[in-house]
Design an enzyme around this catalytic site. Structure first.
Site, PDB file in Angstrom:
ATOM      1  N   ALA A  98       0.868  -1.177   0.000  1.00 41.84           N
ATOM      2  CA  ALA A  98       0.000   0.000   0.000  1.00 41.84           C
ATOM      3  C   ALA A  98       0.908   1.231   0.000  1.00 41.84           C
ATOM      4  O   ALA A  98       2.055   1.157   0.442  1.00 41.84           O
ATOM      5  CB  ALA A  98      -0.850  -0.008   1.258  1.00 41.84           C
ATOM      6  N   GLY A 139       0.553  -5.106   0.789  1.00 41.20           N
ATOM      7  CA  GLY A 139      -0.651  -5.121  -0.036  1.00 41.20           C
ATOM      8  C   GLY A 139      -0.406  -5.738  -1.411  1.00 41.20           C
ATOM      9  O   GLY A 139      -1.340  -6.256  -2.036  1.00 41.20           O
ATOM     10  N   GLU A 161      -0.863  -9.314  -0.854  1.00 38.62           N
ATOM     11  CA  GLU A 161      -2.286  -9.570  -0.567  1.00 38.62           C
ATOM     12  C   GLU A 161      -3.109  -9.537  -1.856  1.00 38.62           C
ATOM     13  O   GLU A 161      -4.009 -10.354  -2.058  1.00 38.62           O
ATOM     14  CB  GLU A 161      -2.810  -8.537   0.433  1.00 38.62           C
ATOM     15  CG  GLU A 161      -2.190  -8.731   1.811  1.00 38.62           C
ATOM     16  CD  GLU A 161      -2.537  -7.611   2.771  1.00 38.62           C
ATOM     17  OE1 GLU A 161      -2.088  -6.474   2.521  1.00 38.62           O
ATOM     18  OE2 GLU A 161      -3.249  -7.857   3.753  1.00 38.62           O
ATOM     19  N   GLU A 197       4.555  -5.721   7.017  1.00 39.89           N
ATOM     20  CA  GLU A 197       3.804  -4.668   7.718  1.00 39.89           C
ATOM     21  C   GLU A 197       4.273  -4.438   9.150  1.00 39.89           C
ATOM     22  O   GLU A 197       4.257  -3.304   9.640  1.00 39.89           O
ATOM     23  CB  GLU A 197       2.299  -4.997   7.712  1.00 39.89           C
ATOM     24  CG  GLU A 197       1.618  -4.808   6.369  1.00 39.89           C
ATOM     25  CD  GLU A 197       1.699  -6.038   5.472  1.00 39.89           C
ATOM     26  OE1 GLU A 197       2.497  -6.954   5.763  1.00 39.89           O
ATOM     27  OE2 GLU A 197       0.957  -6.070   4.474  1.00 39.89           O
TER      28      GLU A 197
HETATM   29  C1  HSC Z   1       0.950  -2.382   3.376  1.00 40.89           C
HETATM   30  O1  HSC Z   1       1.112  -2.785   2.260  1.00 40.89           O
HETATM   31  C2  HSC Z   1      -0.267  -2.669   4.193  1.00 40.89           C
HETATM   32  C3  HSC Z   1      -1.144  -3.662   3.505  1.00 40.89           C
HETATM   33  O2  HSC Z   1      -1.501  -4.671   4.382  1.00 40.89           O
HETATM   34  C4  HSC Z   1      -2.308  -3.025   2.852  1.00 40.89           C
HETATM   35  C5  HSC Z   1      -3.309  -2.545   3.832  1.00 40.89           C
HETATM   36  C6  HSC Z   1      -4.423  -1.839   3.169  1.00 40.89           C
HETATM   37  C7  HSC Z   1      -5.276  -1.294   4.229  1.00 40.89           C
HETATM   38  C8  HSC Z   1      -6.246  -0.304   3.655  1.00 40.89           C
HETATM   39  C9  HSC Z   1      -7.048   0.284   4.728  1.00 40.89           C
HETATM   40  C10 HSC Z   1      -6.416   1.388   5.464  1.00 40.89           C
HETATM   41  N1  HSC Z   1       4.633   3.354  -0.186  1.00 40.89           N
HETATM   42  O3  HSC Z   1      13.296   1.743  -0.483  1.00 40.89           O
HETATM   43  P1  HSC Z   1      13.618   2.475  -1.735  1.00 40.89           P
HETATM   44  C11 HSC Z   1       9.235   4.749  -1.894  1.00 40.89           C
HETATM   45  S1  HSC Z   1       2.116  -1.427   4.159  1.00 40.89           S
HETATM   46  C12 HSC Z   1       5.095   4.557  -0.520  1.00 40.89           C
HETATM   47  O4  HSC Z   1      14.666   3.520  -1.707  1.00 40.89           O
HETATM   48  P2  HSC Z   1      14.675   0.078  -2.920  1.00 40.89           P
HETATM   49  C13 HSC Z   1      10.374   5.161  -0.989  1.00 40.89           C
HETATM   50  O5  HSC Z   1       9.934   6.049   0.002  1.00 40.89           O
HETATM   51  C14 HSC Z   1       3.459  -1.425   3.024  1.00 40.89           C
HETATM   52  N2  HSC Z   1       6.351   4.783  -0.943  1.00 40.89           N
HETATM   53  O6  HSC Z   1      13.917   1.463  -2.947  1.00 40.89           O
HETATM   54  C15 HSC Z   1      11.334   5.785  -1.984  1.00 40.89           C
HETATM   55  O7  HSC Z   1      10.857   7.073  -2.265  1.00 40.89           O
HETATM   56  P3  HSC Z   1      11.882   8.268  -2.595  1.00 40.89           P
HETATM   57  C16 HSC Z   1       4.188  -2.711   3.096  1.00 40.89           C
HETATM   58  C17 HSC Z   1       7.158   3.732  -0.995  1.00 40.89           C
HETATM   59  O8  HSC Z   1      14.792  -0.346  -4.328  1.00 40.89           O
HETATM   60  C18 HSC Z   1      11.135   4.932  -3.230  1.00 40.89           C
HETATM   61  O9  HSC Z   1       9.855   4.313  -3.094  1.00 40.89           O
HETATM   62  N3  HSC Z   1       5.343  -2.629   2.232  1.00 40.89           N
HETATM   63  C19 HSC Z   1       6.761   2.448  -0.641  1.00 40.89           C
HETATM   64  O10 HSC Z   1      15.886   0.170  -2.078  1.00 40.89           O
HETATM   65  C20 HSC Z   1      12.180   3.879  -3.422  1.00 40.89           C
HETATM   66  O11 HSC Z   1      12.250   3.103  -2.227  1.00 40.89           O
HETATM   67  C21 HSC Z   1       6.552  -2.293   2.672  1.00 40.89           C
HETATM   68  O12 HSC Z   1       6.761  -2.052   3.848  1.00 40.89           O
HETATM   69  C22 HSC Z   1       5.429   2.263  -0.232  1.00 40.89           C
HETATM   70  N4  HSC Z   1       4.939   1.079   0.092  1.00 40.89           N
HETATM   71  O13 HSC Z   1      13.700  -0.913  -2.156  1.00 40.89           O
HETATM   72  C23 HSC Z   1       7.643  -2.259   1.645  1.00 40.89           C
HETATM   73  N5  HSC Z   1       7.806   1.611  -0.790  1.00 40.89           N
HETATM   74  O14 HSC Z   1      12.578   7.859  -3.848  1.00 40.89           O
HETATM   75  C24 HSC Z   1       8.327  -0.939   1.691  1.00 40.89           C
HETATM   76  C25 HSC Z   1       8.824   2.344  -1.240  1.00 40.89           C
HETATM   77  O15 HSC Z   1      11.005   9.454  -2.719  1.00 40.89           O
HETATM   78  N6  HSC Z   1       9.303  -0.774   0.642  1.00 40.89           N
HETATM   79  N7  HSC Z   1       8.446   3.632  -1.370  1.00 40.89           N
HETATM   80  O16 HSC Z   1      12.802   8.349  -1.412  1.00 40.89           O
HETATM   81  C26 HSC Z   1      10.488  -1.442   0.623  1.00 40.89           C
HETATM   82  O17 HSC Z   1      10.763  -2.313   1.415  1.00 40.89           O
HETATM   83  C27 HSC Z   1      11.473  -1.015  -0.430  1.00 40.89           C
HETATM   84  O18 HSC Z   1      11.099   0.244  -0.879  1.00 40.89           O
HETATM   85  C28 HSC Z   1      11.599  -1.975  -1.643  1.00 40.89           C
HETATM   86  C29 HSC Z   1      12.496  -1.302  -2.710  1.00 40.89           C
HETATM   87  C30 HSC Z   1      12.249  -3.281  -1.187  1.00 40.89           C
HETATM   88  C31 HSC Z   1      10.263  -2.255  -2.248  1.00 40.89           C
END
Ligand code: HSC
Ligand code: NAD
Length: 708
Positions: free
Chosen positions: A63, A106, A109, A129
């Site tokens: 997400a 997400g 999911e 998460e």
């Molecule tokens: C989630 O998914 C909750 C779910 O259960 C859904 C729930 C839905 C509920 C709805 C009702 C409320 N979002 O790390 P990097 C940006 S929670 C926004 O340098 P890499 C990051 O800030 C999410 N931005 O790249 C950066 O921006 P900048 C669970 C995100 O190649 C740029 O992307 N997921 C983002 O070293 C590059 O990132 C995670 O926790 C996101 N989700 O690594 C995964 N993810 O360029 C989080 C990244 O402006 N992400 N950005 O500085 C990661 O672990 C890493 O980014 C990667 C890539 C391994 C994907």
């Protein structure tokens, strides 16, 4: 703005492409786009199957975390992702998801709600998460156990660690790995399954286990979480939600998951962890060193000094596949360094972290030398000799002659003046501080120190290199102790004052570990060596203000030969396995010396211990921001979470102070100032922000803006 979700067709197969750079995060626009795409597929009778794929370097990283910040700050309504996933699961035709890069949160999911999952062999899937203080909130706690079984789902949702595509295939999360072109393979797979009844994950109950087995799994998992993820409610909440999946029908389970998700999302802990996530990425943004700054290739590294730091830094580069040459002044020192490296790698093999073959490959990348001639081709040299300015200057003068033009000359000094070191070369623009933390092959933090004349290319190169070697680099300016150790010194000092006033060493350490610090300050002093701290105190005496209070107990312990872990006795005594225990001799001596020195003795509460130690960090941090040594409050938080064992769930010292409220923090600092004198002089920035009702985060935004 381009539509982040596109639908195209390959004859009878619809292709839904998510294109939301950089990581295809699910924003509200992506969610809407997916909904519309499924409607389009349902409406087109010529479509027999669909493939859902991500554009760019990865599938979906989850997400959009920015949306959570908007929701918890009241700037956006709570969204609901579940209906879109049901829409996919109820699609008229089979939907095959094709995964490359990462399918996280997400993203995974969403994949679970598709009918089939195929992936490239090097893809990874995970439910990270908990790292943000939340649980999967889009059905992950309900669908994942149905695909992978309860134990696997519990493991993935509590640790947050992604697994490889091969593991995911074995676990039943993926149906097939695709070698070669992913889209082509996925379309071919979609044609194979077209026309067959499409399996809906929510209806697959076979892997949900039986009550007795599950009870044991949940009990063991809760026990592990309490031990290994101390102070974190989200992993326990994830277990609760998965337990619900084993007891209630899917729809009810999703309702319960949503309730638990909300409880986590709106907690202070989740806000702090989300801050840590963004702060760690923000550090890479340096206003006057734009993204386009040219970087120099770093294909070979040389290190001067094969001691504790030099040998561990050599491992860091070997682990990243970069050849490294280690130099010391004599063969015996080189042999000791190499033996340390071999011992460390042997432990990693024993613990199953590396295979013997991969260790052999790494060892092949490490060469040793006694001569600077071998440095001629090095792109980067890191000096890690004793902390002595005369020696470092001598070495930099030699490096200036031995190294090729353009090579980056770095020092691992933890306190010394980088400009003075750079001045011994004819190329100060190539001189930078690369302050690794001990053990360098484990700690993620790399404090990069920018001297007055350090060039932008050297900075950009080291920032980029840090990512390659798995470190989070924070750029700070030159000055005693830079940012991290400059804040740490008052923190350690305060812990000693508390002992002198009547707290026992273990009361001080326990109060801070119970609060979340990885180690207590006195145990940290024992680890670093009381002799090392002693020398620093001697060197820093000139900086004391007239009448400023000084610690004395630790120095006395050191003078009687208690050096800390290295000789088995310091604040604590240590057995052969370095396990600490309280030493009654220390307890008695500390009391005796303090009474003799006339320090009034009293009972000190755990709350006071925490406030005094943590607010010393905060007050010095505020001064550092004011002095321009660090760019943003979030940079200091990143330093503390990654280099000093500060609990991520408290967001770092500056975030924590913001969360408490700077007015309250300032009142307490002023109270300590009245009680303990000059060392507690409130930092003007803290006072100013407190008066204006602002936060360090506000200051961060303005500073970043002003510099851009
Ligand atoms: C989630 O998914 C909750 C779910 O259960 C859904 C729930 C839905 C509920 C709805 C009702 C409320 N979002 O790390 P990097 C940006 S929670 C926004 O340098 P890499 C990051 O800030 C999410 N931005 O790249 C950066 O921006 P900048 C669970 C995100 O190649 C740029 O992307 N997921 C983002 O070293 C590059 O990132 C995670 O926790 C996101 N989700 O690594 C995964 N993810 O360029 C989080 C990244 O402006 N992400 N950005 O500085 C990661 O672990 C890493 O980014 C990667 C890539 C391994 C994907
Ligand atoms: P150390 O005493 O373990 O190792 C220093 C090494 O430098 C020794 O092997 C010594 O033989 C070698 N050396 C001395 N003179 C030399 C010369 N002229 N040419 C080549 N080699 C020479 O020291 P360390 O703990 O690894 O610290 C090294 C640097 O890293 C210091 O600047 C220190 O402040 C910094 N640092 C240390 C830590 C830590 O926790 N140990 C943490 C961060 C930074």
């Amino acid at each position: 703005m381009n539509d982040p979700v596109r639908v195209s067709k390959d004859k009878d197969v619809a292709i839904i492409t998510i294109d939301n750079p950089p990581v295809n995060a699910i924003s509200p626009a992506v969610q809407d786009g997916i909904g519309r795409a499924i409607e389009q597929v349902n409406a087109d009778a010529s479509v027999k199957a669909a493939v859902l794929i991500g554009a760019g370097r990865t599938f979906i990283a989850g997400a959009d975390i920015n949306e959570f910040v908007k929701m918890t700050s009241g700037k956006a309504p709570r969204t609901n992702f579940l209906p879109t996933l049901l829409q996919i699961e109820d699609c008229r035709v089979p939907v095959v998801v094709a995964i490359h890069g990462n399918a996280l949160g997400g993203g995974l999911e969403l994949a679970q709600a598709c009918h089939y999952r195929v992936a490239k062999p090097d893809a990874r899937v995970g439910q990270p998460e908990v790292n943000l203080g939340i649980i999967p909130g889009a059905g992950g706690t309900q669908r994942l156990p149905r695909l992978a079984g309860v134990a696997k789902a519990v493991e993935m949702c509590t640790t947050g660690k992604p697994i490889s595509a091969i593991d995911a295939l074995q676990a039943g999360i993926l149906d097939k790995l695709i070698e070669g072109d992913l889209l082509e393979g996925a379309v071919a797979f979609a044609r194979e399954v077209a026309g067959q009844p499409a399996p809906k994950t929510r209806e697959r109950n076979a892997k949900l286990g039986n009550a007795a087995e599950n009870a044991a799994t949940f009990a063991a998992a809760r026990e592990t979480v309490r031990k290994k993820q101390r102070g974190l409610p989200a992993p326990l909440a994830a277990i609760d939600a998965i337990e619900v999946a084993t007891k209630l029908p899917f729809e009810k389970g999703c309702e319960e998951e949503a309730r638990i998700f909300d409880q986590c999302l709106y907690s202070e802990q989740s806000k702090a962890l989300i801050h840590v996530f963004f702060a760690e990425r923000e550090v890479a943004k340096i206003p006057d060193v734009p993204k386009e700054t040219p970087v120099l290739p770093v294909n070979s590294v040389a290190i001067v000094g094969a001691g504790t730091m030099g040998s561990a830094i050599a491992m860091v580069f070997a682990n990243a596949g970069i050849p490294v040459t280690l130099k010391d002044s004599d063969q015996a020192a080189l042999d000791r360094g190499l033996a340390n490296i071999q011992k460390n790698y042997a432990i990693s093999v024993q613990r199953g972290r590396f295979t013997q073959e991969s260790v052999n490959e790494r060892l092949k990348l490490i060469a040793t030398t006694l001569r600077y001639e071998s440095f001629a081709d090095a792109d980067l040299v890191i000096e890690a000799v004793f902390e002595n300015i005369a020696l470092k200057k001598e070495i930099f003068a030699e490096l200036n002659s031995a190294c090729k033009p353009g090579a980056i000359l770095a020092s691992n000094t933890s306190t010394l003046d980088l400009d003075e070191i750079a001045a011994t070369t004819t190329r100060p623009e190539s001189v930078i501080g690369t302050h690794f933390f001990s053990p360098a092959n484990v700690m993620r933090l790399l404090e990069l120190v920018r001297g007055k004349r350090t060039g932008k290319e050297a900075i950009a190169t080291c920032m980029q290199l840090a990512k390659k070697i798995g470190k989070v680099a924070v750029l700070v300016r030159n000055g005693w102790g830079f940012a991290g150790n400059r804040m740490f010194m008052p923190y350690l000092t305060e812990a000693q004052f508390l002992v002198e006033e009547g707290a026992s060493p273990e009361e001080v350490d326990k109060a801070l570990t119970a609060w979340g610090m990885a180690m207590g300050p006195l145990a940290v002093s024992d680890l670093g060596g009381l002799d090392v701290a002693y020398r620093v105190r001697q060197e820093r005496r000139h900086a004391l203000k007239p009448g400023e209070r000084e610690t004395f107990v630790e120095s006395k312990l050191c003078e009687m030969g208690r050096l800390g872990q290295k000789n088995g006795m310091g604040w604590y005594k240590y057995d052969e396995d370095r396990r600490a225990s309280v030493d009654p001799e220390v307890t008695a001596l500390v009391r005796k010396w303090s009474i003799e020195a006339g320090v009034p003795q009293r009972k000190v509460s755990a709350d006071e211990i925490v406030d005094r130690c943590v607010y010393r960090l905060v007050n010095e941090g505020a001064q550092i921001l004011d002095d321009g040594v660090a760019l943003r409050a979030g940079d200091l938080d990143t330093i503390y979470v990654n280099g000093y064992g500060f609990p991520a769930f408290r967001g770092g010292p500056m975030w924590y102070a913001d969360a408490v409220g700077l007015k309250k923090v300032s009142e307490r600092v002023n109270e300590f100032h009245r009680q303990h004198g000059a060392i507690w002089r409130p930092a003007p920035l803290l006072e100013e922000l407190a008066k204006l009702g602002r936060t360090f985060a506000d200051f961060q935004r303005e500073a970043a803006h002003a510099g851009s």
